[in-house]
Design an enzyme around this catalytic site. Structure first.
Site, PDB file in Angstrom:
ATOM      1  N   VAL A   1      11.950  53.653  74.121  1.00  0.00           N
ATOM      2  CA  VAL A   1      11.519  53.006  75.361  1.00  0.00           C
ATOM      3  C   VAL A   1      12.673  52.684  76.295  1.00  0.00           C
ATOM      4  O   VAL A   1      12.452  52.255  77.437  1.00  0.00           O
ATOM      5  CB  VAL A   1      10.706  51.719  75.073  1.00  0.00           C
ATOM      6  CG1 VAL A   1       9.382  52.061  74.417  1.00  0.00           C
ATOM      7  CG2 VAL A   1      11.507  50.720  74.252  1.00  0.00           C
TER       8      VAL A   1
ATOM      9  N   TYR B   1      18.249  36.388  72.165  1.00  0.00           N
ATOM     10  CA  TYR B   1      16.829  36.674  71.962  1.00  0.00           C
ATOM     11  C   TYR B   1      15.962  35.761  72.827  1.00  0.00           C
ATOM     12  O   TYR B   1      15.003  36.217  73.468  1.00  0.00           O
ATOM     13  CB  TYR B   1      16.479  36.502  70.481  1.00  0.00           C
ATOM     14  CG  TYR B   1      15.055  36.852  70.147  1.00  0.00           C
ATOM     15  CD1 TYR B   1      14.621  38.176  70.183  1.00  0.00           C
ATOM     16  CD2 TYR B   1      14.133  35.871  69.792  1.00  0.00           C
ATOM     17  CE1 TYR B   1      13.305  38.509  69.876  1.00  0.00           C
ATOM     18  CE2 TYR B   1      12.820  36.188  69.484  1.00  0.00           C
ATOM     19  CZ  TYR B   1      12.412  37.510  69.530  1.00  0.00           C
ATOM     20  OH  TYR B   1      11.114  37.827  69.227  1.00  0.00           O
TER      21      TYR B   1
ATOM     22  N   LYS C   1      13.207  36.712  75.859  1.00  0.00           N
ATOM     23  CA  LYS C   1      11.795  36.344  75.835  1.00  0.00           C
ATOM     24  C   LYS C   1      11.437  35.390  76.976  1.00  0.00           C
ATOM     25  O   LYS C   1      10.288  35.391  77.454  1.00  0.00           O
ATOM     26  CB  LYS C   1      11.427  35.744  74.484  1.00  0.00           C
ATOM     27  CG  LYS C   1      11.486  36.764  73.346  1.00  0.00           C
ATOM     28  CD  LYS C   1      10.607  37.975  73.612  1.00  0.00           C
ATOM     29  CE  LYS C   1      10.613  38.971  72.477  1.00  0.00           C
ATOM     30  NZ  LYS C   1       9.708  40.122  72.719  1.00  0.00           N
TER      31      LYS C   1
END
Length: 246
Positions: free
Chosen positions: A54, A145, A149
């Site tokens: 991706v 991380y 998010k």
């Protein structure tokens, strides 16, 4: 349930963990499903397996085109592919920041961009992004991380605003710590795996890890045509991690 009868769904990172559970759940509810992943040997039976990184726009464009050609259209996009990162802001170099943000954030835009012309033609267009509880609450050793998010949360709201008038709903699911292969590897690498597992369970008020199937159910619920008035929502599936204190 057959609420996805006649619909085509695409799930990124759908060969394992939450992605595979989501693909199975959508199949069970009547969808034709394409799974995009770099490793496709474990794609759920019945799904169209497509090798795709991706982070590569060319591969994404080809995979979306193949999905439409082979399955007859595209109605639902589940942007699930993602990678983890451990450490405070000093423990990941610039290259790792770029890599994680590319996979976890930019790839969502990349996949959705390729899908938009087909979603605009759908009678039940929906996008579901994979967010996380760490977008709402600070967790130690998750700086990179958490940043990725948090960006997913903001991106979801912006996408919902941009595409509401086109009939494309955009929502996200924000799991707590889930029982997935990545968490398993994280625990295996800990100095004391059992103590680490106890700590992960303890920070969720229900006292256990979230299951992949529970997250998959939430994804399908948001993507379902039955949720036609739901857009710009972030559904927390986190065992109370971000909202309950006991």
């Amino acid at each position: 349930m057959n609420d996805f009868d006649g619909l085509v769904a695409l799930v990124t990172g759908g060969a394992s963990g939450i992605g595979a559970a989501t693909a199975r759940h959508l199949l069970d509810r009547g969808a034709r499903v394409a799974v995009l992943d770099r490793e496709t040997t474990t794609v759920p039976e019945g799904a169209l397996a497509l090798d795709c990184d991706v982070t590569d726009a060319g591969q994404v464009d080809r995979a979306v085109a193949t999905t439409v050609e082979r399955l007859g259209g595209l109605d639902v996009v589940v942007n699930n592919a993602g990678i983890g990162a451990v450490g405070d802001v000093a423990q990941n170099d610039d290259a790792e920041w770029a890599r994680v943000l590319d996979v976890n954030v930019t790839a969502m835009a990349r996949v959705t961009r390729a899908a938009l012309p087909h979603l605009r033609a759908s009678r039940a267009a929906a996008v579901v992004n994979m967010c996380s509880a760490v977008a709402f609450v600070g967790v130690r050793q998750r700086a990179l991380y958490s940043a990725s998010k948090g960006a997913v949360l903001a991106l979801t709201l912006a996408m919902a605003a941009d595409h509401a008038a086109e009939g494309i709903r955009v929502n996200a699911v924000a799991p707590g710590t889930a029982d997935t292969p990545w968490v398993g590897r994280l625990l295996a690498a800990a100095d004391d795996p059992e103590a680490a597992a106890v700590a992960l369970r303890a920070r969720q008020p229900i006292g256990r890890l979230v299951t992949a199937d529970e997250v998959a159910f939430a994804v399908a619920s948001l993507a379902s045509p039955s949720a036609g008035s739901t857009t710009g929502s972030i559904l927390r599936v986190d065992g109370g991690m971000t909202s309950v204190r006991i």
